[in-house]
Design an enzyme around this catalytic site. Structure first.
Site, short mmCIF file in Angstrom:
data_model
loop_
_atom_site.label_atom_id
_atom_site.label_comp_id
_atom_site.label_asym_id
_atom_site.label_seq_id
_atom_site.Cartn_x
_atom_site.Cartn_y
_atom_site.Cartn_z
CB SER A 170 41.48 35.86 41.87
OG SER A 170 42.17 35.19 40.83
CE LYS B 267 42.04 31.41 39.07
NZ LYS B 267 41.80 32.35 40.26
#
Length: 584
Positions: free
Chosen positions: A382, A187
């Protein structure tokens, strides 16, 4: 009392003037619409597609557009259908691609390329010309029968690179401390605020997806020009194509021509005299002149476009706002004539809570018996993947950017900045230890940090669960390919995050098939804007945005927008890719 009447009449006069102006504008628009001549295609026409003008997934109706002479391109799906229709339209003899740039994303360019290939297979010609030809434009126009470039122009062929922007040194100088919480080793969303360069994990994932994009472009260009992909890569590695004549010598284009010489080639192709005017028609003009075939049926497929950042509450027209989408999807859910939903996703994600709200309403639509098919565009990552994961089927392009299953939150500590840079300090009294948490005017306590990280981890587990349920996978298997990692569409199919290569029209056809519809009406679910709402809200926003984009440049403006968004959503748990990368 005298002052009251003065104020009252002044206010009343202002209202009369204001609504009078609105009426004048309305009559002006009506007059312009009535007097506007409909475009006629004519005969022996050449459809002009300017690739420097992006084809938007959704085109909002501008009530003032009829007062201007500026043409507005149709939306992306309509553009695809127009190209398809042009293949059977006897008035259209060929297509001229303006190749000096390509404002469309990589996945959408793929869909355009497929539509152009189908057009070419109808026996009509496609010629491309550019004063200069960028690499991204060439990846699309390589489908053409002939490609020409200006003799003194530029031909770009040097491989791809990605550049990220990092703010850590800036915020260190400003004495701002970004308190960052995230789940997923890939991430990399928060890296611009906590490092000065890419982490090893981010370098790995970026290298993989960038080489996927590059390899796809090489493969398609090589096939079109009857070259090997290795030879095209070697040209870039050695920087052999410095000028247009180099591109001609190595067989990537068909000639170096001035604009008038290129137009002469088209005249010859159309069997026109050299002094005859070519009947060029723009994509916008062709849309105005053409009635696309449609089916009249009570059964409908709802096309819902989810484009932009996902935000909670009310958003701007270029965002996916939970309030608007909740209302829209409920309307679709309660409409018995809608048998299937095609969700077109082009989003880097955003608010995890807003993503959950939209996911829930889509799930309710499925429970009502409506088929849910997702078509992913350039980016569906996402939060963009969150709202897609419960679909009956997910279509992607090979170079769609997707995945990035992970979450993060940023709580900036401005206390030192306020004190040392502005001379401002803060003091507080609270009834409980967490009464003002989180606060940007002080450093978080260790207890607050644990709470925030726990919340991020909890939402990440929820995200994994949603994907596992939707994709019929085990949570541990999802976690192994999640961790915030970004994937291309081709790889997403291999690891189970998507189902099939295909574009928006493929998704629509599949939706009709699984819903058992031979005839259907495709309804685009967008809420039309009233003229008053446009004047009071959207017009000002568009004007400001347009001015900033013009002053800063497209890529730089995107970065400014992202920073503004992050500042406005401090402490919210996000499921998105907030960094902006530039592909050169």
């Amino acid at each position: 009392m005298k002052n009251f009447f003065k104020t009252f009449f002044a206010s009343f006069l202002a209202l009369v003037v204001f609504f009078g102006l609105i009426l004048l504008v309305a009559f002006g628009i009506a007059g312009a619409v009535i007097s506007k001549d409909k475009t006629v295609v004519g005969s022996n026409a050449v459809l002009v597609i300017d690739l420097t003008k992006a084809l938007q997934e959704q085109v909002s109706e501008d009530p003032l557009q009829s007062l201007t002479k500026e043409e507005k391109n149709p939306d992306f799906l309509t553009a695809l259908r127009l190209i398809e229709h042009a293949g059977t339209d006897t008035a259209i003899k060929g297509i001229y691609l303006v190749a000096k740039g390509n404002a469309n994303g990589f996945a959408n360019s793929d869909e355009l390329r497929n539509a152009l290939t189908q057009f070419k297979n109808s026996g009509k010609f496609i010629y491309a010309y550019g004063d200069y030809i960028t690499q991204k434009a060439y990846g699309l126009v390589s489908v053409s029968d002939k490609i020409y470039c200006h003799p003194k122009g530029m031909f770009e062929w040097q491989g791809m690179s990605v550049e990220y922007i990092f703010f850590k040194n800036l915020i260190d100088k400003l004495e701002i401390k970004p308190q960052i919480f995230y789940a997923g080793k890939f991430k990399s969303a928060t890296e611009p605020f906590r490092t000065t360069e890419m982490s090893p994990a981010n370098k790995i994932q970026t290298s993989v997806w960038l080489n996927d994009l590059y390899g796809d472009m090489l493969k398609k260009a090589a096939g079109a020009r009857k070259k090997s992909a290795d030879s095209l890569k070697a040209y870039a590695d050695d920087y052999r194509l410095m000028r247009p004549e180099d591109a001609f010598m190595y067989g990537l284009i068909d000639g170096v021509k001035y604009d008038d010489e290129f137009k002469s080639i088209i005249r010859t192709k159309l069997k026109l005299d050299q002094d005859e005017k070519i009947n060029f028609i723009t994509l916008a003009g062709y849309n105005d002149a053409t009635t696309l075939p449609s089916t009249y049926s009570k059964d409908k497929i709802a096309l819902v476009t989810a484009e932009g950042d996902i935000v909670y509450g009310k958003g701007s027209p270029d965002q996916i706002a939970s309030d608007q989408f909740l209302s829209l999807l409920r309307k679709i859910r309660l409409d018995k004539s809608v048998k299937a939903i095609v969700l077109r996703v082009n989003s880097p994600g955003g608010s995890s809570f807003a993503s959950e709200i939209i996911w829930r309403e889509l799930e309710l639509c499925k429970k009502e018996g409506k088929k849910l098919i997702v078509s992913m565009g350039n980016v569906a990552a996402s939060g963009g993947y969150y709202i897609s994961c419960n679909a009956d089927k997910i279509f992607v392009q090979p170079n769609t950017i997707t995945g990035s299953i992970g979450v993060f939150s940023i709580v900036p500590d401005f206390s030192t900045f306020f004190k040392n840079k502005l001379g401002i300090t803060f003091d507080r009294i609270a009834t409980s230890p967490y009464a003002d948490a989180p606060s940007v005017t002080r450093t978080m306590t260790e207890g607050e940090k644990r709470i925030m990280q726990n919340e991020v981890d909890h939402i990440y587990q929820d995200f994994l669960g949603r994907v596992a349920d939707g994709r019929k996978m085990k949570i541990a298997d999802v976690d192994s390919i999640a961790q915030g990692r970004v994937w291309t569409g081709a790889r997403a199919i291999k690891i189970g995050l998507a189902d099939s290569i295909g574009g928006l029209q493929d998704a629509i056809k599949y939706a009709a098939k699984v819903a058992g519809m031979k005839e259907y009406k495709l309804k685009k679910y967008t809420e039309p804007q009233s003229m008053l709402d446009y004047l009071l809200n959207t017009f000002g926003q568009e004007l400001t945005a347009s001015k900033m984009e013009k002053e800063l440049g497209v890529e730089e403006y995107k970065i400014v927008k992202r920073i503004q968004q992050i500042k406005s959503e401090t402490g919210e748990v996000k499921a998105m890719i907030p960094f902006e990368f530039m592909i050169h």
